[in-house]
Design an enzyme around this catalytic site. Structure first.
Site, PDB file in Angstrom:
ATOM      1  N   SER A 190       0.849  -1.218   0.013  1.00 40.95           N
ATOM      2  CA  SER A 190      -0.123  -0.069   0.080  1.00 40.95           C
ATOM      3  C   SER A 190       0.778   1.341   0.138  1.00 40.95           C
ATOM      4  CB  SER A 190      -0.770   0.095   1.240  1.00 40.95           C
ATOM      5  OG  SER A 190      -1.915  -0.956   1.155  1.00 40.95           O
ATOM      6  N   TYR A 240      -8.819 -10.329   3.271  1.00 45.07           N
ATOM      7  CA  TYR A 240      -9.898  -9.331   3.865  1.00 45.07           C
ATOM      8  C   TYR A 240     -10.789  -8.906   2.709  1.00 45.07           C
ATOM      9  CZ  TYR A 240      -7.189  -5.106   2.712  1.00 45.07           C
ATOM     10  OH  TYR A 240      -6.480  -4.075   2.318  1.00 45.07           O
ATOM     11  N   GLU A 241     -10.276  -8.829   1.347  1.00 48.58           N
ATOM     12  CA  GLU A 241     -10.984  -8.552   0.430  1.00 48.58           C
ATOM     13  C   GLU A 241     -12.073  -9.717  -0.070  1.00 48.58           C
ATOM     14  OE1 GLU A 241      -9.145  -6.083  -2.907  1.00 48.58           O
ATOM     15  OE2 GLU A 241      -7.191  -7.129  -1.783  1.00 48.58           O
ATOM     16  N   HIS A 275      -3.521   0.566  -4.477  1.00 52.94           N
ATOM     17  CA  HIS A 275      -2.802  -0.819  -5.159  1.00 52.94           C
ATOM     18  C   HIS A 275      -3.244  -0.598  -6.660  1.00 52.94           C
ATOM     19  CE1 HIS A 275      -1.982  -3.262  -1.572  1.00 52.94           C
ATOM     20  NE2 HIS A 275      -2.510  -2.339  -0.954  1.00 52.94           N
ATOM     21  N   MET A 329      -1.882  -6.761   7.477  1.00 51.27           N
ATOM     22  CA  MET A 329      -3.053  -7.500   6.996  1.00 51.27           C
ATOM     23  C   MET A 329      -2.555  -8.452   5.687  1.00 51.27           C
ATOM     24  SD  MET A 329      -5.866  -4.796   7.514  1.00 51.27           S
ATOM     25  CE  MET A 329      -6.180  -3.740   8.765  1.00 51.27           C
ATOM     26  N   SER A 330      -1.211  -8.609   5.580  1.00 52.04           N
ATOM     27  CA  SER A 330      -0.749  -9.381   4.384  1.00 52.04           C
ATOM     28  C   SER A 330       0.355 -10.062   4.438  1.00 52.04           C
ATOM     29  CB  SER A 330      -0.679  -8.089   3.366  1.00 52.04           C
ATOM     30  OG  SER A 330       0.421  -7.239   3.442  1.00 52.04           O
ATOM     31  N   HIS A 380      -6.642   4.673   6.848  1.00 49.39           N
ATOM     32  CA  HIS A 380      -6.192   4.336   5.559  1.00 49.39           C
ATOM     33  C   HIS A 380      -5.409   5.510   4.767  1.00 49.39           C
ATOM     34  CE1 HIS A 380      -4.952   1.601   2.255  1.00 49.39           C
ATOM     35  NE2 HIS A 380      -5.498   2.255   1.323  1.00 49.39           N
ATOM     36  N   ALA A 438       2.768  -2.149   4.124  1.00 53.80           N
ATOM     37  CA  ALA A 438       2.558  -1.104   5.034  1.00 53.80           C
ATOM     38  C   ALA A 438       2.274  -1.570   6.363  1.00 53.80           C
ATOM     39  CB  ALA A 438       1.439  -0.063   4.569  1.00 53.80           C
ATOM     40  N   ASN A 475       2.094   4.109  10.404  1.00 52.86           N
ATOM     41  CA  ASN A 475       1.405   4.670  11.648  1.00 52.86           C
ATOM     42  C   ASN A 475       1.744   3.975  12.833  1.00 52.86           C
ATOM     43  OD1 ASN A 475      -0.227   2.497  10.090  1.00 52.86           O
ATOM     44  ND2 ASN A 475      -1.102   2.203  12.292  1.00 52.86           N
ATOM     45  N   HIS A 514      -5.717  -9.368  -0.997  1.00 50.93           N
ATOM     46  CA  HIS A 514      -5.772  -9.384   0.647  1.00 50.93           C
ATOM     47  C   HIS A 514      -6.759 -10.346   0.883  1.00 50.93           C
ATOM     48  CE1 HIS A 514      -4.033  -5.538  -0.237  1.00 50.93           C
ATOM     49  NE2 HIS A 514      -3.150  -5.615   1.001  1.00 50.93           N
TER      50      HIS A 514
HETATM   51  N1  HPA Z   1      -2.829  -2.436  11.631  1.00 51.30           N
HETATM   52  C1  HPA Z   1      -3.045  -3.330  10.701  1.00 51.30           C
HETATM   53  N2  HPA Z   1      -2.473  -3.207   9.294  1.00 51.30           N
HETATM   54  C2  HPA Z   1      -1.951  -2.053   9.074  1.00 51.30           C
HETATM   55  C3  HPA Z   1      -1.671  -0.904  10.175  1.00 51.30           C
HETATM   56  C4  HPA Z   1      -2.161  -1.224  11.367  1.00 51.30           C
HETATM   57  O1  HPA Z   1      -2.028  -0.304  12.200  1.00 51.30           O
HETATM   58  N3  HPA Z   1      -0.973  -0.018   9.215  1.00 51.30           N
HETATM   59  C5  HPA Z   1      -0.878  -0.321   8.062  1.00 51.30           C
HETATM   60  N4  HPA Z   1      -1.484  -1.700   7.868  1.00 51.30           N
END
Ligand code: HPA
Length: 271
Positions: free
Chosen positions: A28, A82-83, A58, A208-209, A244, A110, A232, A80
């Site tokens: 990302s 989650y998609e 993406h 998440m990947s 996001h 990310a 973050n 992903h």
């Molecule tokens: N948590 C989960 N996935 C992420 C995060 C997060 O804080 N930042 C970027 N992808």
């Protein structure tokens, strides 16, 4: 079931196709490595049987480029869990990379910073991972032609290539972090309690990947190394709500350093 053979036939027929030495997946907000002008690309949408990404940030193309003496195949835009994609789609890239002859799979993503010493914008070489997705992509009949039933994961992230990434960072004047990447399914971000639990479990970063891809890459005998961009601080580390947009903004802010490190790695590494 995804038709790997059909995808490979289409790729092989493309004028820009070159058998890859290294495959790279761009996470990302980190797609800019693939945007050099001399690169040639194939859009996912023109490949029969290829899924289409649904997440902002993406891109959705395969890019072929030369870095030094290495042929590099870059996936800009991943799929992903989650998609709602099944695991064979989530792990399409490492499987294709292995079938097309690549020897190294470089993952980027990310991630949220769980380690309290981390800051947004830090880059972390992934030393190991925690698979907390509740599923393993190798469940089901083993594809013996790709790899063994019970693949070893001791050196999931190749120590030598990981060291090389750290060196490329140093040469670029950047002190890369090193740490453990934990993967949950998402798509909701974590609660502060979950982040505290993850820290206790040894996680430095959360995303998440990546983890399913790395398992499939290792199963197929590819060496793996990776970098997380800490976009973050994870939930509860500060009072800031997560978004996001922040993930993409930080990706944008570090892209110059990110491209510099990955380019010098790809140019100088021998696989
Ligand atoms: N948590 C989960 N996935 C992420 C995060 C997060 O804080 N930042 C970027 N992808």
């Amino acid at each position: 079931m995804i038709d790997d053979k059909r995808i490979m036939e289409k790729l092989n027929a493309e004028p820009c196709f070159r058998s890859p030495d290294i495959a790279v997946v761009l996470g990302s907000g980190l797609g800019s490595l693939a945007d050099r002008e001399e690169n040639e690309s194939i859009s996912y949408s023109t490949i029969p049987a290829f899924p289409q990404p649904t997440v902002e940030g993406h891109g959705g193309k395969i890019v072929f480029a030369e870095f030094g003496s290495n042929n590099v195949m870059m996936f800009q835009g991943r799929f992903h869990f989650y998609e709602g994609y099944p695991m064979d789609v989530v792990t399409l890239f490492p499987r294709l990379a292995a079938l097309l002859g690549a020897r190294l799979y470089l993952v980027t993503n990310a991630a949220g910073g769980v380690n309290r010493a981390f800051h947004p914008g830090d880059l972390m070489v992934i030393r190991d991972h925690l698979n907390l997705m509740g599923v393993n992509p190798l469940i089901g009949r083993n594809r013996d032609e790709l790899g063994p039933r019970f693949p070893d994961m001791t050196h999931a992230y190749d120590p030598e290539f990981s060291r090389k990434l750290v060196t490329c960072g140093k040469d670029a004047g950047l002190d890369l972090r090193e740490g453990v990447y934990a993967a949950l399914t998402g798509p909701s971000y974590e609660t502060p309690a979950e982040i505290n639990m993850l820290r206790t479990m040894g996680a430095d970063a959360i995303g998440m990947s990546t983890v399913p891809e790395v398992i499939v890459a290792r199963h197929a005998g590819l060496k793996v190394c990776g970098i997380s961009c800490i976009t973050n601080l994870a939930a509860g580390v500060t009072d800031q709500p997560l978004s996001h947009a922040e993930v993409l903004e930080t990706g944008e802010r570090v892209k110059y350093d990110f491209v510099k490190i990955i380019s010098s790695f790809l140019e100088s590494v021998s696989v």
